[in-house]
Design a protein around this motif. Structure first.
Motif, PDB file in Angstrom:
ATOM      1  N   MET A  27      27.446  14.108  23.500  1.00 37.01           N
ATOM      2  CA  MET A  27      28.519  13.289  22.934  1.00 37.01           C
ATOM      3  C   MET A  27      29.890  13.940  23.072  1.00 37.01           C
ATOM      4  SD  MET A  27      27.043  11.310  19.584  1.00 37.01           S
ATOM      5  CE  MET A  27      25.443  10.489  19.619  1.00 37.01           C
ATOM      6  N   VAL A  28      29.937  15.243  22.831  1.00 34.65           N
ATOM      7  CA  VAL A  28      31.229  15.940  22.959  1.00 34.65           C
ATOM      8  C   VAL A  28      31.706  15.875  24.402  1.00 34.65           C
ATOM      9  CG1 VAL A  28      32.391  18.196  22.831  1.00 34.65           C
ATOM     10  CG2 VAL A  28      30.849  17.494  20.997  1.00 34.65           C
ATOM     11  N   SER A  29      30.777  16.038  25.330  1.00 34.14           N
ATOM     12  CA  SER A  29      31.134  15.989  26.745  1.00 34.14           C
ATOM     13  C   SER A  29      31.663  14.612  27.127  1.00 34.14           C
ATOM     14  CB  SER A  29      29.921  16.342  27.607  1.00 34.14           C
ATOM     15  OG  SER A  29      30.280  16.262  28.960  1.00 34.14           O
ATOM     16  N   LEU A  30      30.945  13.566  26.692  1.00 38.79           N
ATOM     17  CA  LEU A  30      31.372  12.216  27.032  1.00 38.79           C
ATOM     18  C   LEU A  30      32.747  11.911  26.428  1.00 38.79           C
ATOM     19  CD1 LEU A  30      28.040  10.182  26.645  1.00 38.79           C
ATOM     20  CD2 LEU A  30      29.265  10.686  28.759  1.00 38.79           C
ATOM     21  N   TYR A  31      32.940  12.334  25.195  1.00 39.89           N
ATOM     22  CA  TYR A  31      34.182  11.986  24.504  1.00 39.89           C
ATOM     23  C   TYR A  31      35.368  12.832  24.975  1.00 39.89           C
ATOM     24  CZ  TYR A  31      37.187  10.483  20.620  1.00 39.89           C
ATOM     25  OH  TYR A  31      38.205   9.951  19.858  1.00 39.89           O
ATOM     26  N   TYR A  32      35.164  14.139  25.051  1.00 37.73           N
ATOM     27  CA  TYR A  32      36.288  15.032  25.326  1.00 37.73           C
ATOM     28  C   TYR A  32      36.463  15.374  26.800  1.00 37.73           C
ATOM     29  CZ  TYR A  32      37.210  15.714  20.414  1.00 37.73           C
ATOM     30  OH  TYR A  32      37.546  15.504  19.113  1.00 37.73           O
ATOM     31  N   GLU A  33      35.368  15.377  27.542  1.00 40.43           N
ATOM     32  CA  GLU A  33      35.512  15.728  28.959  1.00 40.43           C
ATOM     33  C   GLU A  33      35.627  14.485  29.833  1.00 40.43           C
ATOM     34  OE1 GLU A  33      32.187  18.417  29.764  1.00 40.43           O
ATOM     35  OE2 GLU A  33      33.452  20.133  29.268  1.00 40.43           O
ATOM     36  N   GLU A  34      34.843  13.448  29.485  1.00 36.79           N
ATOM     37  CA  GLU A  34      34.858  12.261  30.334  1.00 36.79           C
ATOM     38  C   GLU A  34      35.693  11.117  29.755  1.00 36.79           C
ATOM     39  OE1 GLU A  34      32.102  11.864  32.972  1.00 36.79           O
ATOM     40  OE2 GLU A  34      30.713  13.444  32.351  1.00 36.79           O
ATOM     41  N   TYR A  36      35.290   9.040  27.307  1.00 39.68           N
ATOM     42  CA  TYR A  36      34.640   7.809  26.850  1.00 39.68           C
ATOM     43  C   TYR A  36      35.164   7.485  25.452  1.00 39.68           C
ATOM     44  CZ  TYR A  36      30.795   7.515  30.321  1.00 39.68           C
ATOM     45  OH  TYR A  36      30.048   7.363  31.453  1.00 39.68           O
ATOM     46  N   SER A  37      35.187   6.219  25.120  1.00 38.79           N
ATOM     47  CA  SER A  37      35.556   5.804  23.771  1.00 38.79           C
ATOM     48  C   SER A  37      34.303   5.878  22.892  1.00 38.79           C
ATOM     49  CB  SER A  37      36.084   4.377  23.769  1.00 38.79           C
ATOM     50  OG  SER A  37      35.020   3.490  24.098  1.00 38.79           O
ATOM     51  N   LEU A  38      34.513   5.787  21.590  1.00 37.40           N
ATOM     52  CA  LEU A  38      33.378   5.785  20.660  1.00 37.40           C
ATOM     53  C   LEU A  38      32.444   4.614  20.992  1.00 37.40           C
ATOM     54  CD1 LEU A  38      34.938   6.499  17.124  1.00 37.40           C
ATOM     55  CD2 LEU A  38      33.800   8.098  18.662  1.00 37.40           C
ATOM     56  N   GLY A  39      33.073   3.471  21.269  1.00 31.53           N
ATOM     57  CA  GLY A  39      32.302   2.266  21.573  1.00 31.53           C
ATOM     58  C   GLY A  39      31.438   2.437  22.813  1.00 31.53           C
ATOM     59  N   ILE A  41      30.352   5.284  24.125  1.00 25.80           N
ATOM     60  CA  ILE A  41      29.273   6.249  23.858  1.00 25.80           C
ATOM     61  C   ILE A  41      28.177   5.561  23.056  1.00 25.80           C
ATOM     62  CG2 ILE A  41      28.637   8.427  22.774  1.00 25.80           C
ATOM     63  CD1 ILE A  41      31.504   9.385  23.196  1.00 25.80           C
ATOM     64  N   SER A  42      28.598   4.810  22.043  1.00 27.13           N
ATOM     65  CA  SER A  42      27.660   4.083  21.184  1.00 27.13           C
ATOM     66  C   SER A  42      26.752   3.190  22.032  1.00 27.13           C
ATOM     67  CB  SER A  42      28.452   3.255  20.172  1.00 27.13           C
ATOM     68  OG  SER A  42      27.640   2.261  19.607  1.00 27.13           O
ATOM     69  N   GLU A  43      27.396   2.441  22.943  1.00 29.67           N
ATOM     70  CA  GLU A  43      26.658   1.521  23.808  1.00 29.67           C
ATOM     71  C   GLU A  43      25.712   2.279  24.742  1.00 29.67           C
ATOM     72  OE1 GLU A  43      29.483  -1.636  25.027  1.00 29.67           O
ATOM     73  OE2 GLU A  43      28.300  -1.594  26.907  1.00 29.67           O
ATOM     74  N   ASN A  44      26.247   3.314  25.385  1.00 28.85           N
ATOM     75  CA  ASN A  44      25.462   4.060  26.363  1.00 28.85           C
ATOM     76  C   ASN A  44      24.254   4.782  25.776  1.00 28.85           C
ATOM     77  OD1 ASN A  44      26.476   4.582  29.353  1.00 28.85           O
ATOM     78  ND2 ASN A  44      28.234   4.054  28.083  1.00 28.85           N
ATOM     79  N   LEU A  45      24.433   5.320  24.541  1.00 30.17           N
ATOM     80  CA  LEU A  45      23.352   6.124  23.968  1.00 30.17           C
ATOM     81  C   LEU A  45      22.511   5.369  22.940  1.00 30.17           C
ATOM     82  CD1 LEU A  45      25.069   9.628  23.522  1.00 30.17           C
ATOM     83  CD2 LEU A  45      24.009   8.633  25.534  1.00 30.17           C
ATOM     84  N   GLY A  46      22.915   4.106  22.680  1.00 31.37           N
ATOM     85  CA  GLY A  46      22.150   3.322  21.709  1.00 31.37           C
ATOM     86  C   GLY A  46      22.242   3.901  20.305  1.00 31.37           C
ATOM     87  N   VAL A  47      23.417   4.428  19.978  1.00 29.97           N
ATOM     88  CA  VAL A  47      23.661   4.983  18.640  1.00 29.97           C
ATOM     89  C   VAL A  47      24.819   4.189  18.033  1.00 29.97           C
ATOM     90  CG1 VAL A  47      24.390   7.079  17.408  1.00 29.97           C
ATOM     91  CG2 VAL A  47      22.965   7.279  19.453  1.00 29.97           C
ATOM     92  N   GLN A  50      29.387   4.674  14.075  1.00 29.51           N
ATOM     93  CA  GLN A  50      29.504   5.618  12.964  1.00 29.51           C
ATOM     94  C   GLN A  50      28.713   6.889  13.267  1.00 29.51           C
ATOM     95  OE1 GLN A  50      31.573   5.136  10.260  1.00 29.51           O
ATOM     96  NE2 GLN A  50      31.133   7.292   9.863  1.00 29.51           N
ATOM     97  N   GLY A  51      27.542   6.693  13.839  1.00 31.76           N
ATOM     98  CA  GLY A  51      26.704   7.830  14.204  1.00 31.76           C
ATOM     99  C   GLY A  51      27.381   8.732  15.221  1.00 31.76           C
ATOM    100  N   VAL A  52      28.018   8.110  16.193  1.00 33.56           N
ATOM    101  CA  VAL A  52      28.742   8.879  17.215  1.00 33.56           C
ATOM    102  C   VAL A  52      29.887   9.641  16.559  1.00 33.56           C
ATOM    103  CG1 VAL A  52      30.148   8.757  19.296  1.00 33.56           C
ATOM    104  CG2 VAL A  52      28.162   7.263  19.059  1.00 33.56           C
TER     105      VAL A  52
END
Lengths: 122, 122
Positions: A27-34, A36-39, A41-47, A50-52
């Motif tokens: 999650m940190v990689s997706l958010y800070y390196e790539e 990605y928005s919270l939405g 990440i949420s969609e991609n990981l099925g979380v 809020q969990g993200v």
């Protein structure tokens, strides 16, 4: 996202990522390196979003706690400062040597030292 | 105590001690740095010998796990190897410079570089 925070977390992540769980790391990689928005990440990981969010917040806290104890990012910044200083001195010495034919053969040796210093920071 | 293990744990402890609990830190320090016996630690801290033994074993495991992830001791050894190499090259260049009066003034500058390299390892 705040650029400063992105840089800060990026540096911390580089040093301490192996100390996070795989989920936190992802999650940190997706958010800070790539970026990605919270939405996304949420969609991609099925979380849930809020969990993200919670996982990211927790991860940031963990990363900062490690830095408070081990100071690896601070030490790296110091080292980079010293390396820059060495490079400047090597350039300075090289310029002096260029004016003296007898000593010009020492330039490759100096460059060797500079190269080693660069290895020191890898 | 096995000297190799003492050195190994000593190096790991130097890097990762802040990641242990206070109790773990105290016992590892007494046993590995101050050479206390299990019995002496047990007596001093009012903990059973078995308790001391278990805490030491657990601490060693934790320290090795951190090294497996962060490799700080391995990196430090690499850096020391490079520093030694820089020192040798600086001595080498200094010897060459001593034979040439025009360039002898560069020796302090070289020593400056060597000093910075020493700082790099602190």
């Amino acid at each position: 996202m705040n650029i400063e925070k992105m840089v800060e977390i990026g540096l911390l992540f580089e040093q301490y990522k192996e100390l996070l769980t795989e989920k936190q790391r992802e999650m940190v990689s997706l958010y800070y390196e790539e970026d990605y928005s919270l939405g996304e990440i949420s969609e991609n990981l099925g979380v849930s979003r809020q969990g993200v969010y919670d996982t990211l917040k927790r991860s940031e806290k963990i990363l900062r706690e490690y830095e408070n104890k081990l100071h690896l990012v601070a030490k790296l910044k110091e080292q980079e400062k010293f390396l820059k200083s060495i490079r400047e001195k090597v350039v300075d010495i090289k310029e002096d040597l260029l004016h003296n034919r007898d000593c010009a053969n020492l330039i490759p040796k100096l460059e060797n030292i500079e190269e080693i210093c660069r290895e020191l920071l890898k």
